[in-house]
Enzyme design. Structure first.
Site, PDB file in Angstrom:
ATOM      1  N   ARG A 115       0.879  -1.182   0.000  1.00 13.25           N
ATOM      2  CA  ARG A 115       0.000   0.000   0.000  1.00 13.25           C
ATOM      3  C   ARG A 115       0.906   1.218   0.000  1.00 13.25           C
ATOM      4  O   ARG A 115       1.722   1.397   0.904  1.00 13.25           O
ATOM      5  CB  ARG A 115      -0.905   0.010   1.232  1.00 13.25           C
ATOM      6  N   HIS A 142      -7.517   0.691  -6.195  1.00  9.06           N
ATOM      7  CA  HIS A 142      -7.723  -0.127  -4.986  1.00  9.06           C
ATOM      8  C   HIS A 142      -8.388  -1.455  -5.415  1.00  9.06           C
ATOM      9  O   HIS A 142      -9.546  -1.711  -5.109  1.00  9.06           O
ATOM     10  CB  HIS A 142      -8.592   0.638  -3.979  1.00  9.06           C
ATOM     11  N   GLN A 145     -10.114  -4.024  -2.873  1.00 10.97           N
ATOM     12  CA  GLN A 145     -11.418  -3.562  -2.403  1.00 10.97           C
ATOM     13  C   GLN A 145     -12.503  -3.931  -3.418  1.00 10.97           C
ATOM     14  O   GLN A 145     -13.555  -4.473  -3.064  1.00 10.97           O
ATOM     15  CB  GLN A 145     -11.380  -2.037  -2.206  1.00 10.97           C
ATOM     16  N   ASP A 237     -17.234   6.905  -0.920  1.00  8.16           N
ATOM     17  CA  ASP A 237     -15.923   6.809  -0.268  1.00  8.16           C
ATOM     18  C   ASP A 237     -15.646   8.161   0.382  1.00  8.16           C
ATOM     19  O   ASP A 237     -16.316   9.161   0.078  1.00  8.16           O
ATOM     20  CB  ASP A 237     -14.862   6.475  -1.345  1.00  8.16           C
ATOM     21  N   CYS A 278     -16.374   1.679   1.163  1.00  6.77           N
ATOM     22  CA  CYS A 278     -15.168   0.881   1.437  1.00  6.77           C
ATOM     23  C   CYS A 278     -14.681   1.068   2.870  1.00  6.77           C
ATOM     24  O   CYS A 278     -13.960   0.216   3.391  1.00  6.77           O
ATOM     25  CB  CYS A 278     -14.077   1.235   0.438  1.00  6.77           C
ATOM     26  N   ARG A 306     -13.422  -8.534   2.555  1.00 12.37           N
ATOM     27  CA  ARG A 306     -12.016  -8.285   2.207  1.00 12.37           C
ATOM     28  C   ARG A 306     -11.181  -9.522   2.543  1.00 12.37           C
ATOM     29  O   ARG A 306     -10.269  -9.904   1.812  1.00 12.37           O
ATOM     30  CB  ARG A 306     -11.479  -7.066   2.985  1.00 12.37           C
TER      31      ARG A 306
HETATM   32  N1   CP Z   1     -11.214  -0.003   2.750  1.00 12.23           N
HETATM   33  C1   CP Z   1      -9.919  -0.032   3.134  1.00 12.23           C
HETATM   34  O1   CP Z   1      -8.999  -0.271   2.353  1.00 12.23           O
HETATM   35  O2   CP Z   1      -9.745   0.185   4.460  1.00 12.23           O
HETATM   36  P1   CP Z   1      -8.347   0.409   5.172  1.00 12.23           P
HETATM   37  O3   CP Z   1      -7.800   1.713   4.695  1.00 12.23           O
HETATM   38  O4   CP Z   1      -8.683   0.424   6.636  1.00 12.23           O
HETATM   39  O5   CP Z   1      -7.429  -0.717   4.827  1.00 12.23           O
HETATM   40  N1  NVA Z   2      -9.897   6.761  -1.278  1.00  8.98           N
HETATM   41  C1  NVA Z   2      -9.489   6.359   0.040  1.00  8.98           C
HETATM   42  C2  NVA Z   2      -9.728   4.905   0.243  1.00  8.98           C
HETATM   43  C3  NVA Z   2      -9.438   4.414   1.633  1.00  8.98           C
HETATM   44  C4  NVA Z   2      -9.660   2.945   1.768  1.00  8.98           C
HETATM   45  C5  NVA Z   2      -8.019   6.715   0.253  1.00  8.98           C
HETATM   46  O1  NVA Z   2      -7.232   6.516  -0.675  1.00  8.98           O
HETATM   47  O2  NVA Z   2      -7.671   7.163   1.329  1.00  8.98           O
END
Ligand code: CP
Ligand code: NVA
Length: 324
Positions: A115, A142, A145, A237, A278, A306
């Site tokens: 990530r 993502h 997700q 989101d 999400c 997930r």
């Molecule tokens: N939805 C999601 O990716 O959550 P986190 O940022 O908590 O991993």
């Molecule tokens: N769009 C958000 C998603 C978090 C799971 C971000 O990138 O922070």
């Protein structure tokens, strides 16, 4: 392992850098296997025994990190949770190159989950390493997700085929993965967003081309009430993604008017529309508390999925489970 054999392995290695790495049939296969793993978790407890997976997190996470870590444990593998800062952080955070990191990690582990901010880091690890690389969120995509979301939609609505998902909010990483999901799952995907927060043009062009080939709809509409008509799923989101903190004030201003409320849910004209997010959620911004905590919300099933979707993905990428 000789350099030649390493090159052959690297060429055969599959990744999930984005949903562009999956055909519609392969997307379907991940979701099928996720449902199977969810129904019979005991059948897979030793599937990845003896394997180790490096999980690099340069951004915060609750669901992704925990579901990958628990999921790998449940499959018998060793998850290594790594950051890129602080005293236990990887040297990548101090400038070690992505290419060198990829080559070193490939000597130790069987897979890399990352990530981070730039998609180029995910692509670079895949290019220079010889083990599967999974995108656990970048500024652009993502995909994990979105795969879990397909399982949730299938559970809630029976199928993804022929359904209409409307994403309400900024054209961000989550929106991009949902746009690519549409043609891979037989779903129409509409993004309702302000003109200045449209999805990335390259991603949108590709999603449009894939949708035309698959016979699904892909659209971006600024009028949110128009967009949600006949929606089976309303999805939103956070208005401020990780890394956008400095723009928070202006994003919240631009997006006011795009809150998912009971009134917007009713504007679909369908009684069975579900609400997805999400997470993490900000009640009073992208969604009202009534919708988030109301009867149409499936957000916690969505979060649970997930785990199952990522276990399926790990089995396909690391164990050599069949993609067909
Ligand atoms: N939805 C999601 O990716 O959550 P986190 O940022 O908590 O991993
Ligand atoms: N769009 C958000 C998603 C978090 C799971 C971000 O990138 O922070």
């Amino acid at each position: 392992m000789s350099a030649g054999i390493r090159r052959i392995f690297a060429a055969m290695t599959r990744h999930l850098r984005s949903l562009l790495d999956l055909t519609p049939a392969e997307t379907h296969r991940v979701v099928d296997l996720a449902a199977e793993v969810k129904a019979s978790p005991g059948a897979y407890t030793k599937a990845l025994e003896g394997k180790s997976v490096a999980m690099i997190f340069s951004k915060q996470s609750t669901r992704t990190r925990i579901s990958f870590e628990v999921g790998l444990h449940q499959l018998g593998a060793q998850p290594l949770v790594l950051s890129t800062s602080g005293g236990t952080g990887m040297q990548m955070g101090r400038g070690e190159t992505v290419a060198d990191t990829a080559k070193v990690l490939s000597r130790f582990v069987h897979g890399i989950v990352i990530r981070t901010f730039g998609q180029d880091e995910v692509d670079g690890l895949a290019e220079h390493g010889s083990v599967p690389v999974v995108n656990a969120l970048t500024d652009l995509y993502h995909p994990c997700q979105a795969l879990a979301d397909l399982l949730t939609i299938r559970e809630q609505l029976g199928s993804t085929k022929g359904k209409k998902l409307v994403y309400v909010g900024a054209g961000n990483n989550v929106a991009h993965s949902l746009l690519l999901c549409g043609p891979r799952s037989g779903m129409d995907v509409v993004v309702a967003c302000p003109e200045s927060l449209r999805p990335n043009a390259t991603v949108l062009d590709r999603a449009r081309a894939d949708a035309a080939a698959a016979g699904t709809r892909c659209a971006v509409i600024t009028d949110v009430h128009e967009a949600v008509k006949d929606a089976d799923v309303i999805y939103t989101d956070t208005w401020v993604s990780m890394g956008e903190e400095e723009e928070a004030k202006s994003l919240i201003k631009i997006l006011s008017g795009y809150t998912v409320t009971e009134e917007l849910m009713a504007a679909t004209g369908k009684a069975g529309t579900i609400f997805m997010h999400c997470l993490p959620a900000h009640r009073g911004e992208e969604v009202s508390a009534e919708v988030m905590d109301g009867p149409r919300s499936v957000v916690f099933d969505e979060a649970e999925n997930r785990l199952h979707a990522q276990k399926a993905l790990m089995l396909l990428l690391l164990e050599g489970a069949s993609w067909t």
